[in-house]
Design a protein around this motif. Structure first.
Motif, PDB file in Angstrom:
ATOM      1  N   MET A   1       0.854  -1.171   0.000  1.00 53.20           N
ATOM      2  CA  MET A   1       0.000   0.000   0.000  1.00 53.20           C
ATOM      3  C   MET A   1       0.894   1.226   0.000  1.00 53.20           C
ATOM      4  O   MET A   1       1.856   1.321   0.744  1.00 53.20           O
ATOM      5  N   SER A   2       0.569   2.172  -0.827  1.00 55.56           N
ATOM      6  CA  SER A   2       1.401   3.363  -0.911  1.00 55.56           C
ATOM      7  C   SER A   2       1.028   4.368   0.161  1.00 55.56           C
ATOM      8  O   SER A   2      -0.052   4.330   0.733  1.00 55.56           O
ATOM      9  N   SER A   3       1.941   5.275   0.413  1.00 54.24           N
ATOM     10  CA  SER A   3       1.693   6.298   1.429  1.00 54.24           C
ATOM     11  C   SER A   3       0.648   7.305   0.952  1.00 54.24           C
ATOM     12  O   SER A   3       0.024   7.973   1.760  1.00 54.24           O
ATOM     13  N   VAL A   4       0.450   7.383  -0.356  1.00 56.39           N
ATOM     14  CA  VAL A   4      -0.553   8.306  -0.888  1.00 56.39           C
ATOM     15  C   VAL A   4      -1.951   7.879  -0.458  1.00 56.39           C
ATOM     16  O   VAL A   4      -2.805   8.701  -0.125  1.00 56.39           O
ATOM     17  N   ALA A   5      -2.192   6.555  -0.381  1.00 54.62           N
ATOM     18  CA  ALA A   5      -3.493   6.045   0.049  1.00 54.62           C
ATOM     19  C   ALA A   5      -3.781   6.386   1.506  1.00 54.62           C
ATOM     20  O   ALA A   5      -4.921   6.476   1.912  1.00 54.62           O
ATOM     21  N   TRP A   6      -2.747   6.575   2.299  1.00 55.15           N
ATOM     22  CA  TRP A   6      -2.912   6.947   3.702  1.00 55.15           C
ATOM     23  C   TRP A   6      -3.024   8.458   3.867  1.00 55.15           C
ATOM     24  O   TRP A   6      -3.161   8.950   4.978  1.00 55.15           O
ATOM     25  N   CYS A   8      -0.600  10.658   2.800  1.00 50.57           N
ATOM     26  CA  CYS A   8       0.731  11.251   2.900  1.00 50.57           C
ATOM     27  C   CYS A   8       1.268  11.414   1.481  1.00 50.57           C
ATOM     28  O   CYS A   8       1.424  10.437   0.771  1.00 50.57           O
ATOM     29  N   PRO A   9       1.557  12.623   1.029  1.00 48.61           N
ATOM     30  CA  PRO A   9       1.912  12.830  -0.373  1.00 48.61           C
ATOM     31  C   PRO A   9       3.304  12.338  -0.754  1.00 48.61           C
ATOM     32  O   PRO A   9       3.614  12.258  -1.912  1.00 48.61           O
ATOM     33  N   TRP A  10       4.161  12.029   0.175  1.00 46.67           N
ATOM     34  CA  TRP A  10       5.489  11.556  -0.162  1.00 46.67           C
ATOM     35  C   TRP A  10       5.742  10.197   0.481  1.00 46.67           C
ATOM     36  O   TRP A  10       4.973   9.730   1.282  1.00 46.67           O
ATOM     37  N   SER A  11       6.841   9.612   0.120  1.00 48.58           N
ATOM     38  CA  SER A  11       7.183   8.309   0.672  1.00 48.58           C
ATOM     39  C   SER A  11       7.581   8.460   2.128  1.00 48.58           C
ATOM     40  O   SER A  11       7.987   9.530   2.574  1.00 48.58           O
ATOM     41  N   TRP A  12       7.487   7.392   2.851  1.00 49.32           N
ATOM     42  CA  TRP A  12       7.846   7.420   4.267  1.00 49.32           C
ATOM     43  C   TRP A  12       9.338   7.629   4.412  1.00 49.32           C
ATOM     44  O   TRP A  12      10.125   7.099   3.667  1.00 49.32           O
ATOM     45  N   HIS A  49       7.315  -0.401   2.684  1.00 50.96           N
ATOM     46  CA  HIS A  49       6.045  -1.128   2.759  1.00 50.96           C
ATOM     47  C   HIS A  49       5.247  -0.659   3.969  1.00 50.96           C
ATOM     48  O   HIS A  49       5.769  -0.572   5.074  1.00 50.96           O
ATOM     49  N   VAL A  50       3.983  -0.370   3.757  1.00 55.35           N
ATOM     50  CA  VAL A  50       3.078   0.010   4.846  1.00 55.35           C
ATOM     51  C   VAL A  50       1.929  -0.985   4.834  1.00 55.35           C
ATOM     52  O   VAL A  50       1.330  -1.231   3.791  1.00 55.35           O
ATOM     53  N   LYS A  51       1.651  -1.577   5.982  1.00 56.25           N
ATOM     54  CA  LYS A  51       0.568  -2.560   6.049  1.00 56.25           C
ATOM     55  C   LYS A  51      -0.774  -1.896   5.784  1.00 56.25           C
ATOM     56  O   LYS A  51      -0.978  -0.726   6.077  1.00 56.25           O
ATOM     57  N   SER A  52      -1.708  -2.672   5.280  1.00 56.65           N
ATOM     58  CA  SER A  52      -3.024  -2.150   4.945  1.00 56.65           C
ATOM     59  C   SER A  52      -3.841  -1.875   6.205  1.00 56.65           C
ATOM     60  O   SER A  52      -3.540  -2.369   7.287  1.00 56.65           O
ATOM     61  N   ARG A  53      -4.878  -1.100   6.036  1.00 57.88           N
ATOM     62  CA  ARG A  53      -5.771  -0.812   7.160  1.00 57.88           C
ATOM     63  C   ARG A  53      -6.430  -2.101   7.661  1.00 57.88           C
ATOM     64  O   ARG A  53      -6.643  -2.273   8.853  1.00 57.88           O
TER      65      ARG A  53
END
Length: 159
Positions: A1-6, A8-12, A49-53
């Motif tokens: 999951m990308s940071s944009v979906a959370w 956050c406009p940029w990468s972590w 990598h960011v885990k999904s909701r």
């Protein structure tokens, strides 16, 4: 999951990259903004990598269920230990369904012990009811997941 979906406009940011911001002498919003801009210009970030909701929700359910189970066992052991002082033994093979009745039977002879133990038993019963709700919710989630159903043990009659 990308940071944009959370949102956050940029990468972590990687943890080590933020050390450059912490090394600043003056901690002001203006200096922080300047430092972030420099990190972006220099390319000192990368996607992670960011885990999904959904996975966070499942983890939350599992952690809360585990917490309730620990508290249940703590209260149950506290009840057992507190009445053991008066040589009242609940017994090692008492099931959860008969635990409350067995303790009431043991402490019925002394009003003070019965009153104090009854408070703990009410707390234990409330935790048990909430634990069952989380257990049932987890069972429903497992029943809907194909992979979990595939790894679930077969009933004795199907073996």
């Amino acid at each position: 999951m990308s940071s944009v979906a959370w949102g956050c406009p940029w990468s972590w940011w990687k943890r080590g990259r933020l050390a450059a911001l912490e090394a600043q002498r003056d901690k002001t919003d203006k200096n922080d903004a300047r430092g972030l801009a420099h990190l972006v210009r220099a390319g000192w970030y990368r996607p992670v990598h960011v885990k999904s909701r959904e996975s966070h929700k499942i983890r939350l359910l599992l952690e809360r269920r585990r917490t309730l189970k620990r508290k249940l066992l703590n209260i149950q052991n506290e009840i057992r230990q507190s009445i053991m002082v008066f040589v009242l033994m609940v017994g090692p093979r008492v099931q959860r369904a008969t635990f409350v009745a067995r303790v009431h039977e043991l402490v019925a002879c002394d009003r003070l012990i019965a009153c104090v133990t009854d408070c703990m038993l009410r707390a234990w019963e409330a935790l048990w009811a909430e634990y069952k709700k989380l257990r049932d919710l987890l069972a429903q989630m497992v029943g809907r997941d194909e992979l979990c159903r595939r790894f679930a043990p077969l009933p004795v009659s199907a073996r």
